[in-house]
Write a protein that holds these residues in place. Structure first.
Motif, mmCIF file in Angstrom:
data_model
loop_
_atom_site.group_PDB
_atom_site.id
_atom_site.type_symbol
_atom_site.label_atom_id
_atom_site.label_comp_id
_atom_site.label_asym_id
_atom_site.label_seq_id
_atom_site.Cartn_x
_atom_site.Cartn_y
_atom_site.Cartn_z
ATOM 1 N N ARG A 213 -23.861 15.397 -23.915
ATOM 2 C CA ARG A 213 -23.327 14.307 -24.736
ATOM 3 C C ARG A 213 -21.939 14.622 -25.266
ATOM 4 N NH1 ARG A 213 -29.105 13.112 -27.696
ATOM 5 N NH2 ARG A 213 -29.723 11.329 -26.376
ATOM 6 N N SER A 216 -19.612 13.981 -22.484
ATOM 7 C CA SER A 216 -19.521 12.537 -22.281
ATOM 8 C C SER A 216 -18.543 11.886 -23.245
ATOM 9 C CB SER A 216 -20.909 11.903 -22.439
ATOM 10 O OG SER A 216 -20.852 10.500 -22.315
ATOM 11 N N LYS A 248 -28.804 10.137 -17.867
ATOM 12 C CA LYS A 248 -29.134 8.843 -18.462
ATOM 13 C C LYS A 248 -29.122 8.951 -19.985
ATOM 14 C CE LYS A 248 -32.584 6.530 -16.593
ATOM 15 N NZ LYS A 248 -33.905 6.289 -15.954
ATOM 16 N N ASN A 251 -25.413 9.610 -21.047
ATOM 17 C CA ASN A 251 -24.435 8.610 -20.605
ATOM 18 C C ASN A 251 -23.219 9.284 -19.973
ATOM 19 O OD1 ASN A 251 -23.324 6.053 -20.197
ATOM 20 N ND2 ASN A 251 -22.232 6.110 -22.161
ATOM 21 N N HIS A 253 -21.561 10.995 -15.986
ATOM 22 C CA HIS A 253 -21.661 11.050 -14.524
ATOM 23 C C HIS A 253 -22.344 12.343 -14.093
ATOM 24 C CE1 HIS A 253 -20.558 10.702 -10.281
ATOM 25 N NE2 HIS A 253 -20.205 11.968 -10.346
ATOM 26 N N VAL A 285 -27.034 4.393 -12.501
ATOM 27 C CA VAL A 285 -26.700 5.778 -12.825
ATOM 28 C C VAL A 285 -25.577 6.242 -11.897
ATOM 29 C CG1 VAL A 285 -27.576 8.133 -13.066
ATOM 30 C CG2 VAL A 285 -29.098 6.186 -13.492
#
Length: 389
Positions: A213, A216, A248, A251, A253, A285
């Motif tokens: 995260r 991300s 997922k 969030n 790649h 995804v």
């Protein structure tokens, strides 16, 4: 050459191709430093090769135009004839940082001579924590290729809590998140994990999600050597499920490093895994993957066949466990099973070793020469200098 983030590099290259290719009005006296002309140019968008003139201004592609339809003023002209011309290749998994840091090999010619202009380092959760210091060193020294750097989860975990075989405490997780945050601020392109390797294998899925995260938040990527590419722990298909669940939740790649069905137990599962990935992509995804162009893999001998619990805590603890006679039968059984998973002792080829007499031979060969069981030979060898198979 300078270090660039891989996504910025790709955007720059492809923007130059697409925008310039749309220019059809004839122009004259276009000033460029280098003009490359060829009848066989691939622009990297999947289209057929075409005849193009390519203008380079300093280090950037500044014109891509139909061949012969525009006039250029160029300091240097390279007529490639019908030779294939394409954007430089990006190798997403190289472990080439040691070569880049060495002034004698920093030109990275083994990549450049194959058309690779950007290499990614920090894969498998290893090598890199302090992005800023590595960037400074490489920029000051100079390197032949561009490089993009991933911050390694395994290295971050070891920096905070050593090789402890346990879940991270709240304070330890906070410390790891701070290191990943700093690495992203310093220019890392994302987080890598090697959940098969020690100490990454000791981490929970939730720990990885928390760190992903952070990456991300900076539009980074999650690059992973799966927790299992065979039947060593949770299984190949379940490891792919874990990777998809991680991205997922975070969030971010997902890039599946050297995706493969490793060993006799999972041969034939490739189609199922590809279908699983394609279903996830259809459901929104973002996933990519790379794959070896050969039927082999390479790693350290201890990583290949020694149980992960034996490697916990420290090198001395590792050696002590290997020589603990009360643990020896259990270790032998598990090493023997891991050798079987990988196709047997004759499928493990020594490729790098300080003892050059074993290089080019299989584990079976050397065991027979020394009149040892293959698993006993492994226990002997992994206590010395690192060996690759």
């Amino acid at each position: 050459m300078s270090i660039k983030r891989i996504n910025t590099l790709c955007a720059a290259i492809f923007s130059a191709f697409f925008i310039s290719s749309c220019t059809t009005t004839p122009t004259s006296n276009i000033a460029v430093d280098v003009l490359i002309t060829s009848t066989n140019v691939l622009v990297g968008d999947g289209s057929e090769a075409r005849a193009l003139d390519i203008g380079i201004c300093q280090e950037k592609i500044c014109a891509v135009l139909p061949k012969g339809q525009h006039q250029f003023i160029a300091k240097k002209v390279i007529d490639a004839g019908d030779k294939l011309v394409s954007p430089g290749f990006i190798d997403p998994h190289t472990h080439s940082l040691a070569e880049l840091e060495n002034p004698e090999t920093a030109a990275n010619l083994n990549y450049l001579t194959q058309g690779v202009t950007t290499v990614v380092n920090g894969n498998d959760g290893g090598d890199i924590v302090d992005i800023a210091s590595i960037k400074d060193k490489l920029n000051q020294q100079g390197i032949g290729t561009n490089t993009a750097l991933l911050v390694g989860h395994g290295s971050v975990r070891e920096h905070v809590m050593g090789r402890s075989k346990r879940q991270a405490t709240a304070d330890e997780l906070a410390a790891m998140k701070a290191l990943v945050n700093k690495a992203m601020l310093d220019g890392a392109i994302g987080l890598s994990t090697g959940l098969y390797y020690v100490p990454g294998s000791y981490a929970s899925t939730e720990e990885v999600i928390e760190l992903a995260r952070i990456a991300s938040n900076y539009d980074g990527i999650y690059d992973t050597h799966l927790r299992d590419e065979s039947t060593f722990n949770i299984g190949f298909t379940q490891a792919v499920d874990e990777a998809i669940d991680i991205v997922k939740a975070a969030n971010i790649h997902l890039h599946l490093a050297h995706i493969k069905a490793l060993g006799v137990d999972v041969w034939g599962q490739s189609s199922a895994v590809i279908n699983k990935v394609n279903r996830a992509r259809k459901n929104g995804v973002s996933i990519s993957a790379d794959q070896y162009p050969w039927q082999a893999s390479g790693t350290h001998l201890h990583s290949a066949v020694v149980p992960k619990w034996v490697m916990a805590d420290s090198q001395q603890a590792f050696v002590n466990r290997l020589n603990d006679l009360s643990l020896r039968p259990k270790i032998i059984v598990q090493i023997t099973e891991n050798i079987r998973r990988r196709g047997g002792a004759d499928a493990l080829l020594f490729t790098v070793a300080s003892d050059e007499s074993i290089v080019g031979k299989t584990l079976k060969d050397v065991a027979q020469e020394r009149r040892l069981n293959a698993s006993e030979l492994v226990i002997e060898l992994v206590q010395g200098a690192p060996i690759r198979v």
